[in-house]
Structures are given as C-alpha cells and as structure tokens.
Design a protein around this motif. Structure first.
Motif, PDB file in Angstrom:
ATOM      1  N   PRO A   1      21.442 -46.221  22.859  1.00  0.00           N
ATOM      2  CA  PRO A   1      21.837 -47.358  23.653  1.00  0.00           C
ATOM      3  C   PRO A   1      20.697 -47.558  24.529  1.00  0.00           C
ATOM      4  O   PRO A   1      20.475 -48.667  25.027  1.00  0.00           O
ATOM      5  CB  PRO A   1      23.137 -46.931  24.156  1.00  0.00           C
ATOM      6  CG  PRO A   1      23.792 -46.064  23.531  1.00  0.00           C
ATOM      7  CD  PRO A   1      22.857 -45.204  22.617  1.00  0.00           C
ATOM      8  N   ASP A   2      19.901 -46.636  24.880  1.00  0.00           N
ATOM      9  CA  ASP A   2      18.792 -46.858  25.676  1.00  0.00           C
ATOM     10  C   ASP A   2      17.351 -47.285  25.446  1.00  0.00           C
ATOM     11  O   ASP A   2      16.393 -46.775  25.684  1.00  0.00           O
ATOM     12  CB  ASP A   2      18.780 -45.610  26.652  1.00  0.00           C
ATOM     13  CG  ASP A   2      18.383 -44.420  25.986  1.00  0.00           C
ATOM     14  OD1 ASP A   2      18.724 -44.489  24.562  1.00  0.00           O
ATOM     15  OD2 ASP A   2      18.550 -43.321  26.538  1.00  0.00           O
ATOM     16  N   LEU A   3      17.495 -47.830  23.968  1.00  0.00           N
ATOM     17  CA  LEU A   3      16.374 -48.215  23.210  1.00  0.00           C
ATOM     18  C   LEU A   3      15.231 -49.037  23.965  1.00  0.00           C
ATOM     19  O   LEU A   3      14.058 -48.909  23.616  1.00  0.00           O
ATOM     20  CB  LEU A   3      17.034 -49.072  22.030  1.00  0.00           C
ATOM     21  CG  LEU A   3      15.955 -49.446  21.033  1.00  0.00           C
ATOM     22  CD1 LEU A   3      15.100 -48.312  20.190  1.00  0.00           C
ATOM     23  CD2 LEU A   3      16.447 -50.296  19.978  1.00  0.00           C
ATOM     24  N   ALA A   4      15.865 -49.796  25.039  1.00  0.00           N
ATOM     25  CA  ALA A   4      15.025 -50.687  25.815  1.00  0.00           C
ATOM     26  C   ALA A   4      14.158 -50.020  26.855  1.00  0.00           C
ATOM     27  O   ALA A   4      13.302 -50.603  27.375  1.00  0.00           O
ATOM     28  CB  ALA A   4      15.595 -51.883  26.236  1.00  0.00           C
ATOM     29  N   THR A   5      14.536 -48.710  27.011  1.00  0.00           N
ATOM     30  CA  THR A   5      14.021 -47.957  28.224  1.00  0.00           C
ATOM     31  C   THR A   5      13.589 -46.412  28.028  1.00  0.00           C
ATOM     32  O   THR A   5      13.051 -45.907  28.712  1.00  0.00           O
ATOM     33  CB  THR A   5      15.088 -48.057  29.325  1.00  0.00           C
ATOM     34  OG1 THR A   5      16.533 -47.338  28.935  1.00  0.00           O
ATOM     35  CG2 THR A   5      15.594 -49.439  29.896  1.00  0.00           C
ATOM     36  N   ARG A   6      13.566 -46.135  26.781  1.00  0.00           N
ATOM     37  CA  ARG A   6      13.435 -44.680  26.560  1.00  0.00           C
ATOM     38  C   ARG A   6      12.488 -44.677  25.277  1.00  0.00           C
ATOM     39  O   ARG A   6      13.050 -45.115  24.132  1.00  0.00           O
ATOM     40  CB  ARG A   6      14.512 -43.791  26.354  1.00  0.00           C
ATOM     41  CG  ARG A   6      14.284 -42.425  26.533  1.00  0.00           C
ATOM     42  CD  ARG A   6      15.530 -41.519  26.719  1.00  0.00           C
ATOM     43  NE  ARG A   6      15.416 -40.187  26.558  1.00  0.00           N
ATOM     44  CZ  ARG A   6      16.171 -39.081  26.697  1.00  0.00           C
ATOM     45  NH1 ARG A   6      17.653 -39.477  26.839  1.00  0.00           N
ATOM     46  NH2 ARG A   6      15.663 -37.929  26.536  1.00  0.00           N
ATOM     47  N   ASN A   7      11.690 -43.863  24.976  1.00  0.00           N
ATOM     48  CA  ASN A   7      10.810 -43.713  23.895  1.00  0.00           C
ATOM     49  C   ASN A   7      11.792 -43.045  22.765  1.00  0.00           C
ATOM     50  O   ASN A   7      12.478 -41.926  23.243  1.00  0.00           O
ATOM     51  CB  ASN A   7       9.549 -42.909  23.940  1.00  0.00           C
ATOM     52  CG  ASN A   7       8.616 -43.458  24.654  1.00  0.00           C
ATOM     53  OD1 ASN A   7       8.390 -44.934  24.797  1.00  0.00           O
ATOM     54  ND2 ASN A   7       7.919 -42.760  25.780  1.00  0.00           N
ATOM     55  N   LEU A   8      12.048 -43.513  21.403  1.00  0.00           N
ATOM     56  CA  LEU A   8      12.526 -42.991  20.754  1.00  0.00           C
ATOM     57  C   LEU A   8      12.111 -41.485  20.192  1.00  0.00           C
ATOM     58  O   LEU A   8      12.669 -40.377  20.021  1.00  0.00           O
ATOM     59  CB  LEU A   8      12.834 -43.760  19.476  1.00  0.00           C
ATOM     60  CG  LEU A   8      14.095 -44.786  19.461  1.00  0.00           C
ATOM     61  CD1 LEU A   8      14.173 -45.355  18.173  1.00  0.00           C
ATOM     62  CD2 LEU A   8      15.285 -44.282  19.825  1.00  0.00           C
ATOM     63  N   ARG A   9      10.662 -41.276  20.303  1.00  0.00           N
ATOM     64  CA  ARG A   9       9.949 -40.241  19.987  1.00  0.00           C
ATOM     65  C   ARG A   9       9.538 -39.836  21.325  1.00  0.00           C
ATOM     66  O   ARG A   9       8.563 -40.188  21.950  1.00  0.00           O
ATOM     67  CB  ARG A   9       8.895 -40.455  19.135  1.00  0.00           C
ATOM     68  CG  ARG A   9       8.919 -41.003  17.828  1.00  0.00           C
ATOM     69  CD  ARG A   9       7.840 -41.469  17.019  1.00  0.00           C
ATOM     70  NE  ARG A   9       6.828 -40.279  16.948  1.00  0.00           N
ATOM     71  CZ  ARG A   9       5.834 -40.146  16.437  1.00  0.00           C
ATOM     72  NH1 ARG A   9       5.167 -41.430  16.022  1.00  0.00           N
ATOM     73  NH2 ARG A   9       5.002 -39.121  16.352  1.00  0.00           N
ATOM     74  N   SER A  10      10.324 -38.504  21.530  1.00  0.00           N
ATOM     75  CA  SER A  10      10.226 -38.088  23.177  1.00  0.00           C
ATOM     76  C   SER A  10       8.710 -37.773  23.579  1.00  0.00           C
ATOM     77  O   SER A  10       8.440 -37.642  24.620  1.00  0.00           O
ATOM     78  CB  SER A  10      11.188 -37.004  23.372  1.00  0.00           C
ATOM     79  OG  SER A  10      11.118 -35.923  22.567  1.00  0.00           O
ATOM     80  N   GLU A  11       7.954 -37.181  22.469  1.00  0.00           N
ATOM     81  CA  GLU A  11       6.557 -36.870  22.906  1.00  0.00           C
ATOM     82  C   GLU A  11       5.771 -37.896  23.534  1.00  0.00           C
ATOM     83  O   GLU A  11       4.736 -37.616  24.139  1.00  0.00           O
ATOM     84  CB  GLU A  11       5.775 -36.395  21.433  1.00  0.00           C
ATOM     85  CG  GLU A  11       5.391 -37.395  20.600  1.00  0.00           C
ATOM     86  CD  GLU A  11       6.913 -37.320  19.269  1.00  0.00           C
ATOM     87  OE1 GLU A  11       6.461 -37.629  18.391  1.00  0.00           O
ATOM     88  OE2 GLU A  11       7.905 -37.005  19.644  1.00  0.00           O
ATOM     89  N   PHE A  12       6.285 -39.144  23.354  1.00  0.00           N
ATOM     90  CA  PHE A  12       5.362 -40.253  24.097  1.00  0.00           C
ATOM     91  C   PHE A  12       5.846 -40.528  25.280  1.00  0.00           C
ATOM     92  O   PHE A  12       5.120 -41.306  26.057  1.00  0.00           O
ATOM     93  CB  PHE A  12       5.538 -41.640  23.247  1.00  0.00           C
ATOM     94  CG  PHE A  12       4.733 -41.846  22.164  1.00  0.00           C
ATOM     95  CD1 PHE A  12       3.549 -42.552  22.236  1.00  0.00           C
ATOM     96  CD2 PHE A  12       4.856 -41.180  20.655  1.00  0.00           C
ATOM     97  CE1 PHE A  12       2.696 -42.742  21.117  1.00  0.00           C
ATOM     98  CE2 PHE A  12       4.254 -41.532  19.597  1.00  0.00           C
ATOM     99  CZ  PHE A  12       3.109 -42.147  19.854  1.00  0.00           C
ATOM    100  N   ASP A  13       6.808 -39.575  26.076  1.00  0.00           N
ATOM    101  CA  ASP A  13       7.002 -39.626  27.255  1.00  0.00           C
ATOM    102  C   ASP A  13       5.997 -39.175  28.170  1.00  0.00           C
ATOM    103  O   ASP A  13       5.470 -39.289  29.317  1.00  0.00           O
ATOM    104  CB  ASP A  13       8.055 -38.546  27.720  1.00  0.00           C
ATOM    105  CG  ASP A  13       9.524 -39.175  27.104  1.00  0.00           C
ATOM    106  OD1 ASP A  13       9.285 -40.373  26.602  1.00  0.00           O
ATOM    107  OD2 ASP A  13      10.477 -38.110  27.051  1.00  0.00           O
ATOM    108  N   ALA A  14       4.873 -38.324  27.364  1.00  0.00           N
ATOM    109  CA  ALA A  14       3.801 -37.743  27.984  1.00  0.00           C
ATOM    110  C   ALA A  14       2.552 -38.626  27.853  1.00  0.00           C
ATOM    111  O   ALA A  14       1.318 -38.330  28.493  1.00  0.00           O
ATOM    112  CB  ALA A  14       3.296 -36.436  27.542  1.00  0.00           C
ATOM    113  N   PHE A  15       2.796 -39.613  27.307  1.00  0.00           N
ATOM    114  CA  PHE A  15       1.702 -40.917  26.898  1.00  0.00           C
ATOM    115  C   PHE A  15       1.198 -41.501  28.465  1.00  0.00           C
ATOM    116  O   PHE A  15       2.045 -41.871  29.164  1.00  0.00           O
ATOM    117  CB  PHE A  15       1.729 -41.866  26.040  1.00  0.00           C
ATOM    118  CG  PHE A  15       0.591 -42.522  25.407  1.00  0.00           C
ATOM    119  CD1 PHE A  15      -0.155 -42.192  24.419  1.00  0.00           C
ATOM    120  CD2 PHE A  15       0.146 -43.621  26.151  1.00  0.00           C
ATOM    121  CE1 PHE A  15      -1.218 -42.698  23.912  1.00  0.00           C
ATOM    122  CE2 PHE A  15      -1.092 -44.345  25.603  1.00  0.00           C
ATOM    123  CZ  PHE A  15      -1.792 -43.947  24.458  1.00  0.00           C
TER     124      PHE A  15
END
Length: 471
Positions: free
Chosen positions: A294-308
C-alpha cells in the motif's frame, strides 16, 4: 410517476453506466439513487492533483446526464466518506448499498468502514469487481504469493476466467429523493486565477461517450499496428485510453473482450492487438502491487535503494549547494527547459495537455532520476498533479520501474539517452518541433558525465551495509 429510492450505488473510479457491476446490481434490486463522494479527508486518501480535478468536474457532469437517462439521480457530497454515509444511511427507505471495489490500502479501509456502517444500520451492503480484469488476490503464484515479475503474472492472469461483460441497464422510473446534493461548481475543481486548463479542454472530452468513440478509433486504426506505432510520439499510435480506464469510463474487461473479438475476426492484426492487451494486464499488475504494498508511492519496493543518494529539491535537511542545484534542475525539468528536446517536449506536452506519450514518460523520468539525480518520488508527485490519467497504482509503479527500485524494474544501469531516443522515435523532429519549436536552451547537464555519476551512486549503494531492522 416518480418512485422513492431504496438503493444507493456509490460511484468512485467507475464513472460509466455500461458494464458497471455495481450499477447493474443496484438497479436490479430496486429504485436507485447514485452517490459520488469527493473524499480528500479520510486518513491516507491521496488528494487529487489539479489536472485530475479538472477531469473529474467534466466527467461528473457527463455521468449525471447519463444517469438521468436511466431515471437515476446523482447526489454529490464532499467530506470524509464515513461521515457522509452516516448521515445518508439514516434516511428513511434506504435499504441497500452497492459499490465496485477499490484496492489501495486507505480506500479499502474506507470501504470496510462503510460496510460496517451499513450493516450496523440494518442495511445490506454489496461490493463488486468492476475496475480490474481480475481481483488482486486471485492472481497468485503456485505457492499463493503475489507476483513481482510481470511475464508470469501475465501468463497466470490469462488462465483465469473473465467475468461477463454487462449491458447498460434498462431505465427505471425516475426516482424522487429528499436527499440533497451539493453543487458541483461549489467544489472548485476547475482552475481559476489563472485558468490553465485551455490546453486540456482542447485535447480531451472527459466521459464515457468520448471514451467509446476513442475505443472505436483504436479498433479501426491503431490496434493492428500498435506493437510498432506505440513508441512514436510524433504519430497517433497509442490507445490514449489511459484516462478513460483510470476514471472508469471504460471497464477493462469490456476493452479486453473487444480486443479478443478483434483477434478472432482480424488475425492479421494479432501482433498489435496482443501488445495492447498486454498493456491492460500491466495495469492490473500495477494494481496488484499496490494491493500488496500500500505504500507503493512512498517506499522503494527494493529496500536496498533506501541507501541510494538521490537529491530532494526543497529538502529542509540539506540547504547546501547540492540542494540548490537540485532545486534549479527540478524547476527546469518541470518547465521543459533542460536543453534536451525530447525531455522538454514531453514536459511541455504534459503541462499543456495533461498527458504525455508513454515512451517520452520513460525518457523524462530516466532523465530526472539518473541524469539529474533527483528522487523518483519528486517526479511521481509532479506527474500526479499534472496528469489527467494520474493513477494511484500505475503512476508510482512506473516511476519505480524506471528508477530501478520497483517490481520487475528496468535495471538502473539502463539510462535512456534523450538524444538517441529522439533520433530513433522522433526521426523527423516533428514531435519536438510541436512543443518546443524555438528552443535555444543550453543543455543543463552532460549526458555521459551525469550517467557516470549515477552509476557511481549505484556502486556506493551496493557497498552500503543493509540497514538493521528491529525485532
């Protein structure tokens, strides 16, 4: 003679009278009144963008006329859906509610609350499948998981039986209701001071009738060549049905079955027709993702991109030179003044018409995320505000696809070169000339250098240890 209503049909993203399961079921159960709630107050519900509001205003006017022809009045209310419904369901004579299901997390919560309100009041409440080819919980892997790769999703969906297409319901005797309706003009959906919608009005006629006319054009002139023509922004080679599907002027099942008939009657058009049907399934795939995430618009589906290390223009955290550059770059991107013709033409087309060719959407998104290094959410929010077809599932899913952080995403190393893309897909320059005929803007970034910076950021991201999660 007029009759009192006993049934309410609640319209949302299904603004049509043909092949509408909720409307058909409602009118079969008794005298019916239609309801539309402009809900921007329920928790988590995403407010509409400016272009979408313009479309909705005109679509509701057309829906009101279509429903009047069936003897069904349309009530308009604004506010949190639960509060609106609490008052309506207390009215004398109302016994039943019908609606077509929604699949976003916030919307599902609203609908669950609505069903509880109805049952607590002693009313019947019925939800129907009317906005997708198949419900998100029915297209699953063999071990009952949701798909994250499109092709197996596509194959699995085609093995499921499709619901039948429903005819337009027969007109009922006109309904009399004591329930009051708000005035559409009072909602302020149309832009003013300034009115920037002239280009939208020149490009579009919102509503079911125009959508059906366009579907006819697609069948006769576009579907057969769609596999090759869809990539050319200089021609009318795409369906341009995205807004009609987003607002439910056409049901996807009806479009699918119509294209299936074309396959049988015109096998020589099979390649293009199948490619168009594949796009309908991609729409379902995006909604399947939103249902499960449900948080598709606000969270990376591939969590490793949180560090980009994407930049955030206007960030309250970073006010240094990098933030200033990102803000300047983002403004130029929005304005269509990057110096790259295909990017600028796309952004001008978006602002003028509320729509952009899909090939150019990919190019402009790639340029923002990879050449300018700006977070995909920033671009997604701009598209949400400016697209007439801004879709709660397709918009973020497609941005994540381009950014490399989504499901079945394009690899991040695939950076669309706007010069090469223009040469290949706008070979005569007619698309660019239409929207930026006299552009003399300097190119704001070097394509090769900015691509190298993006790949360096990717390498640093891969070297970053994964964030620890709590227990």
């Amino acid at each position: 003679m007029n009759q009192a209503s006993s049934t309410i049909v609640w319209f949302r993203d299904d603004l049509r009278v043909a092949d509408n399961p909720a409307l058909c079921a409602a009118m079969a159960s008794g005298p019916t009144t239609a309801l539309f709630i402009l809900d921007e107050q329920s928790p988590g519900v995403r407010p509409l963008g400016g272009a979408a509001k313009w479309w909705l205003h005109h679509a509701l006017n057309e829906l009101r006329e279509s429903l009047a022809g069936l003897g069904v009045p349309l009530l308009l209310r604004r506010g949190a859906a639960a509060e609106v419904l609490r008052g309506l369901l207390a009215a004398d004579g109302i016994s039943t509610m019908h609606w077509n299901r929604r699949y976003g997390g916030a919307e599902r919560a609203v609908d669950a609350a609505a069903k509880k309100l109805a049952t607590d009041a002693g009313l019947e409440a019925h939800s129907h499948a009317g906005t997708l080819l198949h419900e998100p919980w029915t297209v699953l892997t063999q071990d009952s998981r949701n798909f994250k790769v499109f092709t197996p999703f596509f194959n699995a969906l085609q093995r499921l039986p499709m619901r039948p297409v429903l005819d337009r319901p027969e007109a009922q005797e006109p309904v009399t209701t004591e329930l009051t309706s708000e005035k559409l003009d009072d909602w302020g959906l149309l832009p003013s001071a300034p009115d920037w919608s002239h280009g939208l009005a020149a490009a579009w006629v919102p509503g079911e009738a125009a959508a059906r006319d366009r579907l006819g054009v697609v069948l006769e002139e576009i579907a057969g060549d769609y596999a090759t023509s869809r990539d050319r922004p200089d021609t009318d080679g795409t369906s341009r049905l995205s807004a009609a599907l987003r607002w439910g002027h056409l049901g996807p099942v009806e479009v699918w079955e119509t294209l299936s008939r074309m396959l049988r009657v015109h096998p020589e058009r099979a390649e293009g027709t199948r490619a168009l049907m594949r796009q309908l399934v991609w729409r379902d795939f995006c909604w399947n993702l939103l249902y499960h995430y449900p948080d598709l618009a606000t969270r990376n589906l591939r969590s490793e991109f949180d560090a980009f290390d994407w930049a955030w223009p206007g960030s309250s955290v970073n006010r240094g030179p990098e933030e200033t550059t990102a803000a300047r770059h983002f403004k130029a991107w929005c304005d269509g003044s990057t110096g790259y013709g295909l990017v600028d033409a796309g952004m001008k087309q978006l602002w003028e018409t509320g729509w952009m060719h899909n090939r150019v959407r990919m190019v402009t998104a790639s340029f923002l995320v990879k050449n300018l290094g700006i977070h995909w959410q920033v671009g997604e929010e701009w598209f949400w505000d400016t697209l007439v077809d801004a879709d709660a599932a397709s918009n973020p899913a497609n941005w994540q696809w381009v950014a490399g952080c989504g499901a079945d995403a394009s690899p991040f190393v695939r950076v669309f070169n706007p010069l090469l893309q223009a040469k290949k897909f706008d070979p005569h320059g007619s698309y660019i000339d239409r929207f930026v005929p006299y552009s003399k803007v300097d190119q704001m970034v070097d394509l090769m250098a900015s691509r190298a910076r993006a790949l360096d950021s990717l390498a640093r991201m891969k070297e970053t240890p994964p964030a620890e999660t709590g227990t």
